[in-house]
Enzyme design. Structure first.
Site, PDB file in Angstrom:
ATOM      1  CB  SER A 139      65.781  -4.017  41.727  1.00  0.00           C
ATOM      2  OG  SER A 139      67.090  -4.365  41.307  1.00  0.00           O
ATOM      3  CE1 TYR A 152      67.792   1.265  43.428  1.00  0.00           C
ATOM      4  CE2 TYR A 152      68.946  -0.934  42.962  1.00  0.00           C
ATOM      5  CZ  TYR A 152      68.134  -0.084  42.651  1.00  0.00           C
ATOM      6  OH  TYR A 152      67.296  -0.261  41.749  1.00  0.00           O
TER       7      TYR A 152
HETATM    8  P1  NDP Z   1      65.625   6.553  35.043  1.00  0.00           P
HETATM    9  O1  NDP Z   1      66.433   7.071  35.904  1.00  0.00           O
HETATM   10  O2  NDP Z   1      65.622   6.315  33.612  1.00  0.00           O
HETATM   11  O3  NDP Z   1      63.803   6.745  35.298  1.00  0.00           O
HETATM   12  C1  NDP Z   1      63.504   6.977  36.794  1.00  0.00           C
HETATM   13  C2  NDP Z   1      62.388   7.804  36.702  1.00  0.00           C
HETATM   14  O4  NDP Z   1      61.826   7.777  38.109  1.00  0.00           O
HETATM   15  C3  NDP Z   1      62.290   9.001  36.058  1.00  0.00           C
HETATM   16  O5  NDP Z   1      61.142   9.282  35.151  1.00  0.00           O
HETATM   17  C4  NDP Z   1      62.350   9.923  37.104  1.00  0.00           C
HETATM   18  O6  NDP Z   1      61.724  11.259  36.753  1.00  0.00           O
HETATM   19  C5  NDP Z   1      61.627   9.422  38.283  1.00  0.00           C
HETATM   20  N1  NDP Z   1      61.867   9.930  39.512  1.00  0.00           N
HETATM   21  C6  NDP Z   1      62.976   9.554  40.183  1.00  0.00           C
HETATM   22  N2  NDP Z   1      62.941  10.391  41.370  1.00  0.00           N
HETATM   23  C7  NDP Z   1      61.389  10.811  41.533  1.00  0.00           C
HETATM   24  C8  NDP Z   1      61.114  11.808  42.406  1.00  0.00           C
HETATM   25  N3  NDP Z   1      61.590  11.866  43.573  1.00  0.00           N
HETATM   26  N4  NDP Z   1      59.779  11.989  42.096  1.00  0.00           N
HETATM   27  C9  NDP Z   1      59.207  11.600  41.050  1.00  0.00           C
HETATM   28  N5  NDP Z   1      59.780  11.160  40.166  1.00  0.00           N
HETATM   29  C10 NDP Z   1      60.815  10.727  40.291  1.00  0.00           C
HETATM   30  O7  NDP Z   1      65.625   4.733  35.619  1.00  0.00           O
HETATM   31  P2  NDP Z   1      64.953   3.540  35.301  1.00  0.00           P
HETATM   32  O8  NDP Z   1      63.966   3.773  34.232  1.00  0.00           O
HETATM   33  O9  NDP Z   1      66.034   2.706  34.931  1.00  0.00           O
HETATM   34  O10 NDP Z   1      64.201   3.228  36.912  1.00  0.00           O
HETATM   35  C11 NDP Z   1      62.908   2.845  37.039  1.00  0.00           C
HETATM   36  C12 NDP Z   1      62.756   2.217  38.154  1.00  0.00           C
HETATM   37  O11 NDP Z   1      63.302   0.945  37.886  1.00  0.00           O
HETATM   38  C13 NDP Z   1      63.482   2.516  39.439  1.00  0.00           C
HETATM   39  O12 NDP Z   1      62.629   2.232  40.581  1.00  0.00           O
HETATM   40  C14 NDP Z   1      64.843   1.524  39.523  1.00  0.00           C
HETATM   41  O13 NDP Z   1      65.328   1.345  40.676  1.00  0.00           O
HETATM   42  C15 NDP Z   1      64.334   0.304  38.963  1.00  0.00           C
HETATM   43  N6  NDP Z   1      65.277  -0.614  38.433  1.00  0.00           N
HETATM   44  C16 NDP Z   1      66.294  -0.116  37.371  1.00  0.00           C
HETATM   45  C17 NDP Z   1      67.251  -0.911  36.842  1.00  0.00           C
HETATM   46  C18 NDP Z   1      68.136  -0.335  35.879  1.00  0.00           C
HETATM   47  O14 NDP Z   1      69.286  -1.242  35.811  1.00  0.00           O
HETATM   48  N7  NDP Z   1      67.942   0.433  34.866  1.00  0.00           N
HETATM   49  C19 NDP Z   1      67.059  -2.292  37.216  1.00  0.00           C
HETATM   50  C20 NDP Z   1      66.089  -2.792  38.258  1.00  0.00           C
HETATM   51  C21 NDP Z   1      65.285  -1.830  38.587  1.00  0.00           C
HETATM   52  P3  NDP Z   1      62.047  12.825  37.093  1.00  0.00           P
HETATM   53  O15 NDP Z   1      63.642  12.806  37.137  1.00  0.00           O
HETATM   54  O16 NDP Z   1      61.598  13.833  36.101  1.00  0.00           O
HETATM   55  O17 NDP Z   1      61.387  13.119  38.387  1.00  0.00           O
HETATM   56  C1  8X3 Z   2      69.243  -1.943  39.393  1.00  0.00           C
HETATM   57  C2  8X3 Z   2      69.733  -3.614  39.203  1.00  0.00           C
HETATM   58  O1  8X3 Z   2      72.015  -4.898  39.260  1.00  0.00           O
HETATM   59  O2  8X3 Z   2      71.954  -2.698  38.379  1.00  0.00           O
HETATM   60  O3  8X3 Z   2      67.996  -2.347  40.258  1.00  0.00           O
HETATM   61  O4  8X3 Z   2      71.623  -2.836  40.745  1.00  0.00           O
HETATM   62  S1  8X3 Z   2      71.377  -3.477  39.429  1.00  0.00           S
END
Ligand code: NDP
Ligand code: 8X3
Length: 252
Positions: A139, A152
């Site tokens: 991120s 985070y």
């Molecule tokens: P979502 O919440 O849409 O998806 C998160 C996914 O992670 C889900 O499929 C969830 O599945 C899985 N997950 C969470 N916790 C667990 C667990 N304990 N065990 C197994 N699976 C888990 O979020 P995003 O797609 O946005 O996020 C994906 C990644 O991208 C993360 O690492 C996030 O930090 C990162 N990110 C996101 C940004 C954003 O702005 N959206 C920006 C930068 C990075 P389930 O709940 O079914 O277990």
């Molecule tokens: C999430 C990106 O800028 O929303 O990883 O915290 S931000």
């Protein structure tokens, strides 16, 4: 045909990655905790792209569950070419004094320890093959810290350190290690961060055209379609209206 293992495919980036890699003709292991969503995705991908898809339902925070799920991999999924460490979350967005220790533990256990558990299972397989590719979803929070996000941000700084360390340690084994570092992307991320408060989650993107999961899948596709001798270290990707972790230009 190549095989990919993606964590967190029940929504957001992970689901888009699964579609994109299926389109690129990968067989895929899809994972997450919501079994109904995994099964539905597996059926759709198999029908639409004629690839093999294996759903594995487990919590990445539970090392024993990771090991047990991994032990069930059938022969045809045992040679993993690509690992995408994507499962992760933010929990809470409050100043340090007002934030919850349980939220900290959830983020550290998922974003750091979960990533390590899965990587520890797959790296030996890649070393035995003397090839492979690991893509960690980081991120911009791994590059800069922002107010109300210290833990985070700490987890994503850790992901970046692990990414760089793996790149050093796996160099002589022919294994590439990359990361993707997005800014604001509208997925279920903010709903999870605000513990289900949809209104608050919407507010995060007020006046901004955020990125969407397909934008991040584009970055993933770029990384995995480079020639073998090319290794992309990191792709940083923001919405046009976001300069960094704390400066946005909202048009309300
Ligand atoms: P979502 O919440 O849409 O998806 C998160 C996914 O992670 C889900 O499929 C969830 O599945 C899985 N997950 C969470 N916790 C667990 C667990 N304990 N065990 C197994 N699976 C888990 O979020 P995003 O797609 O946005 O996020 C994906 C990644 O991208 C993360 O690492 C996030 O930090 C990162 N990110 C996101 C940004 C954003 O702005 N959206 C920006 C930068 C990075 P389930 O709940 O079914 O277990
Ligand atoms: C999430 C990106 O800028 O929303 O990883 O915290 S931000």
């Amino acid at each position: 045909m190549k095989t990919a293992f993606i964590t967190g495919t029940t929504s957001g980036f992970g689901k888009s990655f699964a579609y994109r890699l299926a389109k690129l003709n990968y067989n895929i292991v899809i994972t997450g905790r919501r079994e109904d969503r995994l099964n539905e995705l597996a059926t759709t991908l198999q029908n639409e792209f004629k690839v093999d898809v294996l759903p594995l339902c487990f919590d990445v925070r539970d090392n024993e569950a990771c090991k047990s799920a991994f032990a069930t991999l059938p022969e045809k999924f045992k040679s993993i070419d690509l690992l995408v460490n994507n499962a992760g979350l933010a929990a809470g967005a409050s100043p340090f004094n007002d934030s919850d220790l349980d939220d900290y533990e959830r983020m550290i256990d998922t974003n750091v320890k979960g990533l390590l558990y899965i990587t520890k299972l797959i790296v030996p397989m890649m070393i035995a093959q003397q090839k492979g590719h690991i893509i960690n979803i980081s991120s911009i929070a791994g590059i800069e810290v922002y107010p109300n996000g210290s833990v985070y941000c700490a987890t994503k700084h850790a992901v970046n350190a692990i990414t760089k360390g793996l790149r050093l340690d796996l160099l002589t084994h022919g294994i590439k290690v990359s990361s993707i570092s997005p800014g604001m992307v509208e997925t279920e991320f903010s709903v999870v961060r605000f513990h289900g408060d949809e209104q608050k989650a919407k507010g995060v993107y007020a006046g901004i055209v955020p990125l969407n999961a397909e934008d991040i899948a584009d970055a993933l596709e770029f990384i995995v379609t480079r020639p073998d001798h090319v290794s992309i270290n990191d792709i940083q990707i923001n919405p046009k209206q976001q300069a960094n972790t704390y400066l946005t230009h909202r048009i309300l």
